[in-house]
Write an enzyme that holds these catalytic residues in place. Sequence first.
Site, PDB file in Angstrom:
ATOM      1  N   LYS A   1       0.886  -1.177   0.000  1.00 32.79           N
ATOM      2  CA  LYS A   1       0.000   0.000   0.000  1.00 32.79           C
ATOM      3  C   LYS A   1       0.919   1.220   0.000  1.00 32.79           C
ATOM      4  CE  LYS A   1      -1.941   3.013   1.962  1.00 32.79           C
ATOM      5  NZ  LYS A   1      -1.665   4.425   1.622  1.00 32.79           N
TER       6      LYS A   1
ATOM      7  N   GLY B   1       6.350   4.458   8.949  1.00 28.98           N
ATOM      8  CA  GLY B   1       5.550   5.683   8.989  1.00 28.98           C
ATOM      9  C   GLY B   1       5.650   6.326  10.360  1.00 28.98           C
ATOM     10  N   SER B   2       4.616   7.081  10.716  1.00 29.19           N
ATOM     11  CA  SER B   2       4.668   7.845  11.961  1.00 29.19           C
ATOM     12  C   SER B   2       4.338   6.968  13.174  1.00 29.19           C
ATOM     13  CB  SER B   2       3.670   8.996  11.878  1.00 29.19           C
ATOM     14  OG  SER B   2       2.356   8.467  11.787  1.00 29.19           O
TER      15      SER B   2
ATOM     16  N   THR C   1       0.449   6.470  13.582  1.00 23.02           N
ATOM     17  CA  THR C   1      -0.138   5.427  12.747  1.00 23.02           C
ATOM     18  C   THR C   1       0.399   4.058  13.159  1.00 23.02           C
ATOM     19  OG1 THR C   1      -0.126   7.031  10.953  1.00 23.02           O
ATOM     20  CG2 THR C   1      -0.673   4.799  10.363  1.00 23.02           C
TER      21      THR C   1
ATOM     22  N   GLU D   1       8.864   0.553  11.623  1.00 23.78           N
ATOM     23  CA  GLU D   1       9.955   1.533  11.540  1.00 23.78           C
ATOM     24  C   GLU D   1       9.301   2.904  11.572  1.00 23.78           C
ATOM     25  OE1 GLU D   1      12.600   0.703   8.240  1.00 23.78           O
ATOM     26  OE2 GLU D   1      13.227  -1.186   9.135  1.00 23.78           O
TER      27      GLU D   1
ATOM     28  N   CYS E   1      13.422  10.505   8.331  1.00 26.97           N
ATOM     29  CA  CYS E   1      13.176   9.967   9.674  1.00 26.97           C
ATOM     30  C   CYS E   1      14.437   9.974  10.525  1.00 26.97           C
ATOM     31  CB  CYS E   1      12.627   8.553   9.576  1.00 26.97           C
ATOM     32  SG  CYS E   1      13.705   7.446   8.656  1.00 26.97           S
TER      33      CYS E   1
ATOM     34  N   GLU F   1       8.650  15.192  16.664  1.00 26.82           N
ATOM     35  CA  GLU F   1       9.229  15.138  15.325  1.00 26.82           C
ATOM     36  C   GLU F   1       8.503  16.155  14.428  1.00 26.82           C
ATOM     37  OE1 GLU F   1       8.178  11.812  12.798  1.00 26.82           O
ATOM     38  OE2 GLU F   1      10.256  11.593  12.188  1.00 26.82           O
TER      39      GLU F   1
HETATM   40  P1  NAD Z   1       1.953   8.133   8.159  1.00 30.09           P
HETATM   41  O1  NAD Z   1       2.073   7.287   9.383  1.00 30.09           O
HETATM   42  O2  NAD Z   1       0.949   9.195   8.127  1.00 30.09           O
HETATM   43  O3  NAD Z   1       1.665   7.216   6.877  1.00 30.09           O
HETATM   44  C1  NAD Z   1       2.488   6.133   6.526  1.00 30.09           C
HETATM   45  C2  NAD Z   1       1.660   5.150   5.709  1.00 30.09           C
HETATM   46  O4  NAD Z   1       0.639   4.609   6.536  1.00 30.09           O
HETATM   47  C3  NAD Z   1       0.959   5.759   4.494  1.00 30.09           C
HETATM   48  O5  NAD Z   1       1.033   4.861   3.413  1.00 30.09           O
HETATM   49  C4  NAD Z   1      -0.478   5.893   4.971  1.00 30.09           C
HETATM   50  O6  NAD Z   1      -1.400   5.812   3.926  1.00 30.09           O
HETATM   51  C5  NAD Z   1      -0.608   4.679   5.878  1.00 30.09           C
HETATM   52  N1  NAD Z   1      -1.663   4.768   6.898  1.00 30.09           N
HETATM   53  C6  NAD Z   1      -2.192   5.883   7.466  1.00 30.09           C
HETATM   54  N2  NAD Z   1      -3.145   5.539   8.355  1.00 30.09           N
HETATM   55  C7  NAD Z   1      -3.204   4.185   8.363  1.00 30.09           C
HETATM   56  C8  NAD Z   1      -3.978   3.245   9.090  1.00 30.09           C
HETATM   57  N3  NAD Z   1      -4.890   3.626   9.990  1.00 30.09           N
HETATM   58  N4  NAD Z   1      -3.771   1.931   8.871  1.00 30.09           N
HETATM   59  C9  NAD Z   1      -2.837   1.531   7.983  1.00 30.09           C
HETATM   60  N5  NAD Z   1      -2.072   2.377   7.257  1.00 30.09           N
HETATM   61  C10 NAD Z   1      -2.260   3.694   7.445  1.00 30.09           C
HETATM   62  O7  NAD Z   1       3.419   8.694   7.892  1.00 30.09           O
HETATM   63  P2  NAD Z   1       3.862   9.693   6.738  1.00 30.09           P
HETATM   64  O8  NAD Z   1       3.429  11.068   7.082  1.00 30.09           O
HETATM   65  O9  NAD Z   1       3.518   9.117   5.433  1.00 30.09           O
HETATM   66  O10 NAD Z   1       5.463   9.604   6.867  1.00 30.09           O
HETATM   67  C11 NAD Z   1       6.212  10.322   7.779  1.00 30.09           C
HETATM   68  C12 NAD Z   1       6.578   9.492   8.988  1.00 30.09           C
HETATM   69  O11 NAD Z   1       7.267   8.295   8.584  1.00 30.09           O
HETATM   70  C13 NAD Z   1       7.535  10.226   9.896  1.00 30.09           C
HETATM   71  O12 NAD Z   1       7.154  10.008  11.230  1.00 30.09           O
HETATM   72  C14 NAD Z   1       8.869   9.541   9.626  1.00 30.09           C
HETATM   73  O13 NAD Z   1       9.808   9.643  10.655  1.00 30.09           O
HETATM   74  C15 NAD Z   1       8.446   8.139   9.373  1.00 30.09           C
HETATM   75  N6  NAD Z   1       9.465   7.383   8.638  1.00 30.09           N
HETATM   76  C16 NAD Z   1      10.158   6.389   9.278  1.00 30.09           C
HETATM   77  C17 NAD Z   1      11.163   5.697   8.625  1.00 30.09           C
HETATM   78  C18 NAD Z   1      11.972   4.620   9.313  1.00 30.09           C
HETATM   79  O14 NAD Z   1      12.643   3.869   8.623  1.00 30.09           O
HETATM   80  N7  NAD Z   1      11.954   4.525  10.635  1.00 30.09           N
HETATM   81  C19 NAD Z   1      11.449   6.009   7.295  1.00 30.09           C
HETATM   82  C20 NAD Z   1      10.744   7.040   6.678  1.00 30.09           C
HETATM   83  C21 NAD Z   1       9.743   7.715   7.358  1.00 30.09           C
END
Ligand code: NAD
Length: 486
Positions: free
Chosen positions: A180, A233-234, A237, A255, A288, A386
């Site tokens: 996704k 992601g965050s 989430t 992650e 990140c 963050e």
């Molecule tokens: P996000 O958590 O908003 O979204 C990440 C993904 O999750 C997207 O594809 C989104 O569509 C999906 N998502 C959202 N709600 C969901 C749900 N309820 N169930 C399942 N999937 C859902 O994050 P973002 O704004 O896209 O990215 C930024 C964040 O990602 C920052 O916090 C950053 O630090 C983190 N990040 C971490 C790493 C790592 O390797 N640790 C790498 C890159 C980014």
Amino acid sequence: MGRTALVEGVEVSTEHWIGGERVGSADAFTDVSPIDETTIAEVARGGPEEADRAVRAAREAFPAWAETPPEERARILHRIGELVEERVPELAAVETRDNGSLLRSMRDSVMPRVARNLHFFAEQLLELRHDELETGPYRTRVEWDPAGVAVVITPWNAPLMLATWRFAPALAAGNTVVLKPPEWAPLTASLFADLAREAGLPDGVFNVVQGIGEEAGSALVGHPGVDRISFTGSVETGRLVAAAAGRNLTPVSLELGGKSPFLVFADADLDAAVAQAVNQYDNAGQVCLAGTRLLVERGVYDVFLDRFLERAGTLRQGDPRRDDVDLGPLISREHFERVDGFVRRAKEAGAKAVLGGGPNEELGGLYYRPTLFVDVPPGAEVLRKEVFGPVLTLQPFDDEDEAVAMGNDTDYGLAAIVYTGDRARAERVARRLVAGTVWVNCFYVRDLRAPFGGARDSGIGREGGRWSFDFHADVKAVCMGPFEDR
Ligand code: NAD
């Protein structure tokens, strides 16, 4: 090919990729380029129905893929890697248009790393050695059985690189995958599906469901037919994903975000430290791992600040497709407002912006000035949360103990960066910092055999090298008693 969009001269499918077919949806979401806030595509908006269809396609394809000899799985992954290498210009152009990252980074490092992810896990698969343990007359063998269907969910800041980092080992290990992609940068996943098909990956082994996180993502992570969830992601989430996974007891690897400390001791090579500190604005701070909390020993604080401002003052902001630009836009209007909110509240709390501190008025749009805060009151939000934008803080420390305490004073634990000229200090400080990765006198160097992940709120689990195979497999112990061959 169904519905497509023409992006930077490249035709990209805007539909899902399920069971080897392009599949549409009744609804669409609008994909806007952060470069100029224009619409570049209307993308299929999947939900529970598409999620279910993709999981079923992946489940159907699983037995044959799991039985495919490792050499053949590796060969196909290498072939996809080669196709990625051939298509770097198209992939880079589309991703830059989609998420606003610098074209030169996409072309020179990010897309080559996409190919590397595929080659690396193909190589690892063939290098995996199964332990054999002897206990008296008994022999125990450790094996990795493919786990089943892996759901991979990724963010927008480096969507294809982060996705391949997570699904290449899943595929190598014999799992099938449903990806996704992020709704703010969904397009390169579609291009990747074309390459996977061209390389001969059987139908249903790799699937893409496009859509909004709360709809498509949520349907996938709550699906009972899923065997592994790999989420990037965050933190916010991540908690929802872990809760959904918990209901089905689906193993999950997270992650998540970071607020990494960047420690500079007085004995460090200051020029190198300053150059690396300014690099933390890379990708307009939407990284990140970024060391966003600069912590500098008091004796060199002033000189560090002067040199930092001098160097950061030369950064050029603008259209990320230009090679002479260092900083592009933020990903979306919503994210821009979020970053600006952090900056405004930091100022209200008494922090002083000695660089930037607001939108780039000349460029307008989603361009936000690289910002550095000093005199930040202890405990201020900008030190704890963050921001995920070009916003750094600078604080002095008096000695090693204080540096470590300040570095660890966070709910996150993704990474830490240390600059020092004292080897013994480097070892001591690296040991005491709580982080998934500590970089000393360097940053971002990645040996893909090493574990990668976050401590504390920055994640659960580690991937990389054999850690990825441990996660994507059902690890099995086979204990053989004595045999009398009959
Ligand atoms: P996000 O958590 O908003 O979204 C990440 C993904 O999750 C997207 O594809 C989104 O569509 C999906 N998502 C959202 N709600 C969901 C749900 N309820 N169930 C399942 N999937 C859902 O994050 P973002 O704004 O896209 O990215 C930024 C964040 O990602 C920052 O916090 C950053 O630090 C983190 N990040 C971490 C790493 C790592 O390797 N640790 C790498 C890159 C980014």
